[in-house]
Design an enzyme around this catalytic site. Sequence first.
Site: not given
Ligand code: FPP
Length: 247
Positions: A13-14, A16-17, A30, A61, A187
Amino acid sequence: MEKSTFHVAIIMDGNGRWATARGLPRVAGHRAGADAVRRTVEAACKLEIGTLTLYAFSSDNWGRPAAETGALMQLFEAYLSSEAARCLENGVRLEVTGRRDRLSPALLAAIAIAEATTAHCEGMRLRIAVDYSGRDEILRAARLALADFSPERFLSPESILSGESLSGSLGPDVDLLIRTGGEHRLSDFLLWQSAYAELVFTPVMWPDFTARDLEAALAEFRSRDRRFGGIQSYSGGSPPGLVFHRL
Ligand code: FPP
């Protein structure tokens, strides 16, 4: 050397931030997250982790803007296409877990190739959860088991659907569950398999996650006293046959 059965699962997680804090679009987070996946897989192999399950995309998602979900699907496809050969070299068996019916034909093809290429690998098992929901997985496994139910064969529902059989089809129990990004929740990730997982939460945003953070989580794990509801301490993985014999 005995094969490791130690199972680490990570809620990444994280992204986006991390991106927003740098004035970048979320997708850049990502992309950086995919680099962190590569680093973490390499580190996990060196640390002799038996199974590593990464939460890449939850079924919820899909509620994100199409541009973001589309970019994520492309990242998964690119990752599988570029990493299958490297996994093969390192003896890593790659699998994708989750629903398949909403994935694009291109992603499905990349999954099929990556899984077939590495199917015989006997090193670490790398499971990537895409369109994954823990609740949905339990429901689907139960439905599949009950599809065998037939009163004519004098089979009881209990003989078809037991804790052991469900555990068998849902895969290995989690020993250590790590969540990055500072939130403290599961989650809908590996709900059944995490019954006795040790939980480690770190404020580190996933794109910044390094081998050191993984080592720190393992050190934290080692400092915990795992008793599985009993009074005896266990180090390492779960004692075999634990859950249903103890409850
Ligand atoms: C959560 O962070 C992350 C995701 C929903 C996507 C996870 C994907 C990757 C790590 C990239 C590629 C993966 C592979 C297997 C190649 P968030 O977007 O919810 O972050 P936030 O809480 O800061 O908004």
